[in-house]
Design an enzyme around this catalytic site. Structure first.
Site, short mmCIF file in Angstrom:
data_model
loop_
_atom_site.label_atom_id
_atom_site.label_comp_id
_atom_site.label_asym_id
_atom_site.label_seq_id
_atom_site.Cartn_x
_atom_site.Cartn_y
_atom_site.Cartn_z
N HIS A 117 32.95 68.23 69.48
CA HIS A 117 33.29 68.54 68.08
C HIS A 117 32.02 68.80 67.26
CE1 HIS A 117 34.73 68.23 64.00
NE2 HIS A 117 33.84 67.30 63.80
N HIS A 175 30.56 72.21 64.62
CA HIS A 175 29.66 72.28 63.46
C HIS A 175 28.43 73.16 63.68
CE1 HIS A 175 31.68 69.51 60.74
NE2 HIS A 175 31.88 68.67 61.75
N SER A 234 37.16 73.07 67.03
CA SER A 234 36.79 72.28 68.20
C SER A 234 38.00 71.61 68.84
CB SER A 234 35.75 71.22 67.82
OG SER A 234 36.30 70.32 66.87
N GLU A 264 35.56 71.05 57.41
CA GLU A 264 36.23 70.47 58.59
C GLU A 264 37.54 71.19 58.93
OE1 GLU A 264 35.24 68.39 60.77
OE2 GLU A 264 33.62 67.26 59.83
FE LIG Z 1 33.16 66.93 61.80
#
Ligand SMILES: [Fe+2]
Length: 295
Positions: free
Chosen positions: A162, A167, A227, A208
């Site tokens: 993730h 990111h 993700s 997010e």
């Molecule tokens: Fe995150």
């Protein structure tokens, strides 16, 4: 889906100085002593880390490298359909390895020349003000562990897949990186806990779990969606709402399920105007007004 501030496994220091990651009984790795030992060792690396020094390498098993390879490959295919153009540009520029878990030091070395961002290891939960505040300086706190190999497409906590696939690919694009920095500046500027939580909620629903119009399609730019093997195919069917700050700050979310309320930017410029503009200037009074009146 997990929630950054609440869903990390607790990390406890023992009297002898060793570190134990307390996995819940429902965690896929709970009954695997080898995995648990590695989790403890990886958490110890982060706790011993001194800022300004190279990030120590984590030891990954062949199974964990295989998990990365499988998930990176499958997500890479889905990103072609579901990710925004800027995210895909960032991923192409960053060039993450596909066949093994990259070390965080390596991710930093790839990322820094592009947007100045560097990674910092985190053992587990990082306090909100610290996690967001250092974004202003171009630092991103990241876990280093890999989800348990028995369920490669599921994780109850934010793992390195993730943190890096979600990111770092976004942080590799200068316009997204600028938004992360603005979130950090906002977190440093606000004084009260209520205002800090508001800033973090806006981050949650954008960096997010944000979605964005692109031509006739709805695409994702949020790291949590991009993700997540399951969520990436579901987001277009969720309750999609206009990009309104007051609504984001007032919307509750359930950490145990897929994120079912999402906020849609009409373009990257729209996201920059509404959310970037808010983070660029918000203070406690502005947040109090938004909480009271929604505007
Ligand atoms: Fe995150």
């Amino acid at each position: 889906m997990f929630e950054e501030a609440q869903y990390f496994a607790p990390v406890a220091a023992q009297e002898d100085g060793s570190v134990v990651v307390e996995l819940a009984a429902s965690h896929p790795g709970f009954a695997d002593p080898v995995y648990r030992e590695r989790r403890n060792a990886i958490a110890q690396l982060a706790l011993d880390y001194e800022p300004g020094t190279p990030i120590p390498s984590a030891e990954y098993s062949e199974q964990e490298h295989a998990v990365w390879e499988m998930v990176a490959r499958e997500l890479g295919v889905k990103h072609q359909t579901y990710a925004t153009g800027e995210y895909l540009d960032g991923a192409a520029r960053l060039g993450l390895p596909q066949d093994r878990v990259p070390q965080l030091e390596e991710v930093s070395k790839l990322l820094e020349p592009l947007t100045g961002f560097r990674y910092r290891p985190a053992a587990g939960l990082v306090p909100l003000r610290e996690f967001y505040g250092v974004l202003a300086d171009g630092f991103f706190h990241s876990t280093q562990y890999v989800r348990h190999h028995s369920v490669p497409f599921y994780t109850p906590e934010p793992d390195v897949i993730h943190e890096v696939i979600g990111h770092a690919n976004a942080l590799a694009h200068p316009r997204y990186a600028a938004l992360y920095r603005l979130a950090g500046q906002a977190a440093r500027r606000v004084e009260g806990e209520e205002a800090l939580e508001f800033v973090s909620k806006v981050f949650w629903f954008t960096m997010e779990f944000g979605v964005m119009a692109e031509g006739r399609d709805l695409k994702a730019y949020g790291a949590g969606i991009l993700s997540s093997y399951g969520e990436i195919e579901e987001f277009r069917g969720m309750d999609i709402r206009p990009l309104e700050l007051g609504a984001m700050g007032a919307t509750e979310y359930d950490i145990t399920k897929y994120q079912d309320v999402l906020f849609r930017a009409e373009s990257l410029q729209h996201l920059e105007d509404v959310v970037g503009g808010f983070w660029d200037s918000c203070d406690d009074d502005a947040v109090a007004r938004l909480l009271a009146t929604g505007v």
